[in-house]
Design an enzyme around this catalytic site. Structure first.
Site, mmCIF file in Angstrom:
data_model
loop_
_atom_site.group_PDB
_atom_site.id
_atom_site.type_symbol
_atom_site.label_atom_id
_atom_site.label_comp_id
_atom_site.label_asym_id
_atom_site.label_seq_id
_atom_site.Cartn_x
_atom_site.Cartn_y
_atom_site.Cartn_z
ATOM 1 N N ASN A 9 0.883 -1.172 0.000
ATOM 2 C CA ASN A 9 0.000 0.000 0.000
ATOM 3 C C ASN A 9 0.916 1.216 0.000
ATOM 4 O O ASN A 9 1.471 1.598 1.031
ATOM 5 C CB ASN A 9 -0.909 -0.018 1.225
ATOM 6 C CG ASN A 9 -1.943 1.112 1.207
ATOM 7 O OD1 ASN A 9 -1.845 2.055 0.415
ATOM 8 N ND2 ASN A 9 -2.922 1.021 2.080
ATOM 9 N N ARG A 68 -2.827 -2.164 -3.442
ATOM 10 C CA ARG A 68 -3.980 -1.279 -3.401
ATOM 11 C C ARG A 68 -3.781 -0.221 -4.481
ATOM 12 O O ARG A 68 -2.777 0.484 -4.511
ATOM 13 C CB ARG A 68 -4.081 -0.589 -2.044
ATOM 14 C CG ARG A 68 -5.246 0.403 -1.973
ATOM 15 C CD ARG A 68 -5.095 1.383 -0.842
ATOM 16 N NE ARG A 68 -6.208 2.329 -0.810
ATOM 17 C CZ ARG A 68 -6.139 3.535 -0.249
ATOM 18 N NH1 ARG A 68 -5.018 3.944 0.318
ATOM 19 N NH2 ARG A 68 -7.182 4.339 -0.260
ATOM 20 N N HIS A 155 -12.567 3.826 -1.194
ATOM 21 C CA HIS A 155 -12.426 3.007 0.022
ATOM 22 C C HIS A 155 -13.102 1.646 -0.141
ATOM 23 O O HIS A 155 -13.479 1.006 0.832
ATOM 24 C CB HIS A 155 -13.006 3.728 1.254
ATOM 25 C CG HIS A 155 -12.221 4.935 1.659
ATOM 26 N ND1 HIS A 155 -12.823 6.143 1.962
ATOM 27 C CD2 HIS A 155 -10.890 5.136 1.802
ATOM 28 C CE1 HIS A 155 -11.894 7.025 2.271
ATOM 29 N NE2 HIS A 155 -10.710 6.444 2.189
ATOM 30 N N LEU A 181 -13.860 6.179 8.602
ATOM 31 C CA LEU A 181 -13.468 7.496 9.103
ATOM 32 C C LEU A 181 -11.985 7.501 9.432
ATOM 33 O O LEU A 181 -11.523 6.748 10.291
ATOM 34 C CB LEU A 181 -14.276 7.850 10.353
ATOM 35 C CG LEU A 181 -15.804 7.811 10.211
ATOM 36 C CD1 LEU A 181 -16.469 8.181 11.520
ATOM 37 C CD2 LEU A 181 -16.262 8.737 9.086
ATOM 38 N N GLY A 182 -11.240 8.347 8.745
ATOM 39 C CA GLY A 182 -9.815 8.489 8.983
ATOM 40 C C GLY A 182 -9.347 9.776 8.357
ATOM 41 O O GLY A 182 -10.139 10.709 8.158
ATOM 42 N N GLY A 184 -8.600 10.087 5.376
ATOM 43 C CA GLY A 184 -9.553 10.038 4.286
ATOM 44 C C GLY A 184 -10.836 9.436 4.841
ATOM 45 O O GLY A 184 -10.771 8.525 5.672
ATOM 46 N N ARG A 213 -8.899 17.369 3.471
ATOM 47 C CA ARG A 213 -9.766 17.546 2.311
ATOM 48 C C ARG A 213 -11.126 18.076 2.752
ATOM 49 O O ARG A 213 -11.622 17.748 3.824
ATOM 50 C CB ARG A 213 -9.931 16.220 1.562
ATOM 51 C CG ARG A 213 -8.720 15.838 0.740
ATOM 52 C CD ARG A 213 -8.827 14.445 0.162
ATOM 53 N NE ARG A 213 -8.196 13.451 1.026
ATOM 54 C CZ ARG A 213 -8.283 12.147 0.848
ATOM 55 N NH1 ARG A 213 -9.004 11.655 -0.148
ATOM 56 N NH2 ARG A 213 -7.674 11.310 1.669
ATOM 57 N N ASP A 255 -5.144 15.832 12.626
ATOM 58 C CA ASP A 255 -5.231 14.606 13.406
ATOM 59 C C ASP A 255 -6.335 14.725 14.460
ATOM 60 O O ASP A 255 -6.284 15.605 15.323
ATOM 61 C CB ASP A 255 -3.884 14.332 14.080
ATOM 62 C CG ASP A 255 -3.781 12.930 14.642
ATOM 63 O OD1 ASP A 255 -4.693 12.525 15.391
ATOM 64 O OD2 ASP A 255 -2.791 12.238 14.359
ATOM 65 N N GLY A 300 -9.275 4.629 11.159
ATOM 66 C CA GLY A 300 -8.584 5.067 12.368
ATOM 67 C C GLY A 300 -9.453 5.818 13.342
ATOM 68 O O GLY A 300 -9.455 5.549 14.551
ATOM 69 N N ILE A 301 -10.233 6.788 12.847
ATOM 70 C CA ILE A 301 -11.139 7.553 13.716
ATOM 71 C C ILE A 301 -12.332 6.699 14.098
ATOM 72 O O ILE A 301 -12.748 6.669 15.258
ATOM 73 C CB ILE A 301 -11.590 8.849 13.016
ATOM 74 C CG1 ILE A 301 -10.392 9.773 12.756
ATOM 75 C CG2 ILE A 301 -12.647 9.568 13.849
ATOM 76 C CD1 ILE A 301 -10.722 10.994 11.918
ATOM 77 N N GLY A 302 -12.893 5.997 13.129
ATOM 78 C CA GLY A 302 -14.072 5.178 13.398
ATOM 79 C C GLY A 302 -13.829 4.099 14.428
ATOM 80 O O GLY A 302 -14.706 3.768 15.231
ATOM 81 N N GLU A 303 -12.621 3.549 14.451
ATOM 82 C CA GLU A 303 -12.297 2.469 15.383
ATOM 83 C C GLU A 303 -11.890 2.971 16.766
ATOM 84 O O GLU A 303 -12.044 2.248 17.751
ATOM 85 C CB GLU A 303 -11.159 1.616 14.807
ATOM 86 C CG GLU A 303 -11.542 0.842 13.557
ATOM 87 C CD GLU A 303 -10.334 0.230 12.880
ATOM 88 O OE1 GLU A 303 -9.350 -0.077 13.590
ATOM 89 O OE2 GLU A 303 -10.355 0.077 11.646
ATOM 90 N N GLU A 351 -7.548 -4.330 5.073
ATOM 91 C CA GLU A 351 -7.439 -4.231 3.628
ATOM 92 C C GLU A 351 -6.349 -5.161 3.085
ATOM 93 O O GLU A 351 -6.497 -5.740 1.999
ATOM 94 C CB GLU A 351 -7.162 -2.787 3.226
ATOM 95 C CG GLU A 351 -8.308 -1.843 3.538
ATOM 96 C CD GLU A 351 -7.941 -0.384 3.365
ATOM 97 O OE1 GLU A 351 -8.375 0.208 2.357
ATOM 98 O OE2 GLU A 351 -7.225 0.155 4.230
#
Length: 368
Positions: A9, A68, A155, A181-182, A184, A213, A255, A300-303, A351
């Site tokens: 990746n 990827r 994604h 959620l991260g 990206g 973004r 972050d 990362g954020i979602g977890e 992934e």
């Protein structure tokens, strides 16, 4: 010697790689290598990963490599790299300028080192090819759609892995919305484990607010910037891809962890807007699905961000979504309350494993 699959990746500053046993896809190693800011940076990073592989004490033989690749246009399945396919993927660089060049550079670097090694490209756009045509259309003259200006969604590798895990959960085959959620970020609506809608469209700029973004933006803003503020296309590109999102709104950081630890009004506002935009898109996709049975958080954020999950879920208390805050704070797999009408789960995406599975699917087709 043990036959292995390597998954790469590639990003602008680092190369993530994972190594799996070919026979059972057991993980052997995960690591990353820095990409030097030089013309041969990707090749140098790749060589570092291959040096680790060749020096492993158990004797590992690389049999196939998976990658990827962010944009595959209308391809709905992984593809073995050939000169023709590589040339085709290069034409898509303008559609994913942040990612596609690095994804393809590592493929070319590996071709130079191991020209006979089978390489498999897995596309972030492929999982969304099950969406109905209406979900992929813009309200533009039809010939633009025929020219490829349409909603692709991204994604997809993450979402395909989530879909493979969903049968372990009670409402897997119902109306499911997954939030990746991260740095990206995007959302995917699924029915019967297939994508039927996405927050991301033609580019990786669309949809949710992200680390740097902007997410959904009135096209008139871009026109105004160019026509009245005198900004060039390159300046607008830099702004929308690299200077917006959490970083731009907060003026502090891209972050989420840094912002959650910061008690300033700007940090709070950035987090609130992130959650507000996510809730808007969940609401829109809920309408597409005709209701909602399960909400899935990954990335990362979602977890890892209980605050973000809780804040987004509160928008849907009217629909009977209720969170068990103790489980939520512990990042548990199930975070919905016992009396909740809608399930809410945290599912870490893998992934690399999904790509390794795709590579194994080519084993019987490849002459080693």
């Amino acid at each position: 010697m043990t036959d292995v699959v390597a998954v790469f990746n590639a990003g602008s500053s680092s190369l993530k790689f994972s190594v799996f046993h070919q026979a059972d896809l057991a993980l052997v190693h995960q690591g990353s290598a820095d990409v030097p800011d030089t013309q041969d940076g990707q090749k140098i990073a790749l060589q570092s990963a291959l040096t680790w592989l060749s020096s492993h004490k158990d004797g590992l033989q690389l049999k196939i490599a998976g990658h990827r690749v962010v944009h595959g246009k209308d391809r709905a399945a992984p593809a073995r790299i050939t000169p023709e396919i590589l040339a085709e993927l290069k034409t898509l660089i303008p559609l994913a300028p942040l990612h596609q060049p690095h994804n393809l550079s590592i493929i070319e670097a590996l071709l130079a080192i191991h020209p006979g090694l089978p390489q498999i490209a897995c596309f972030d756009t492929a999982f969304h090819r099950t969406q109905p045509k209406l979900a992929s259309m813009f309200a533009l003259p039809n010939h633009y759609y025929d020219d490829g200006i349409k909603r692709y969604g991204f994604h997809g590798i993450s979402y395909e892995y989530i879909a493979s895990e969903l049968p372990k959960y009670a409402k897997a085959y119902g109306r499911v919305i997954a939030l990746h959620l991260g740095n990206g970020a995007s959302i995917c609506a699924m029915r019967d484990l297939k994508s039927v809608g996405s927050s991301m469209g033609f580019s990786t700029l669309d949809g949710l607010m992200m680390g740097t973004r902007c997410g959904t933006l009135d096209a008139g803003v871009v026109l105004y910037m160019q026509q009245h503020l005198g900004m060039s296309a390159d300046q607008v590109t830099q702004l929308l891809y690299h200077q917006s999102g959490l970083l731009g709104v907060s003026g502090i950081s891209h972050d989420m962890r840094t912002l959650e630890a910061n008690h300033s009004a700007q940090a709070h506002e950035a987090i609130d807007l992130f959650c507000h935009m996510a809730a808007q898109h969940v609401g829109s996709l809920t309408a597409t699905l005709g209701g909602l049975d399960a909400l899935i958080f990954t990335g990362g954020i979602g977890e890892h961000s209980a605050r973000v999950r809780s804040q987004i879920c509160r928008y849907f208390s009217w629909a009977g979504l209720s969170i068990d805050e103790k489980n939520n704070q512990q990042n548990a797999a199930a975070i919905h309350a016992a009396n909740s009408n809608i399930a809410a789960h945290v599912i870490p995406a893998d992934e690399a494993l999904l790509i390794a599975r795709a590579c194994r699917g080519f084993f019987d087709k490849v002459a080693f």
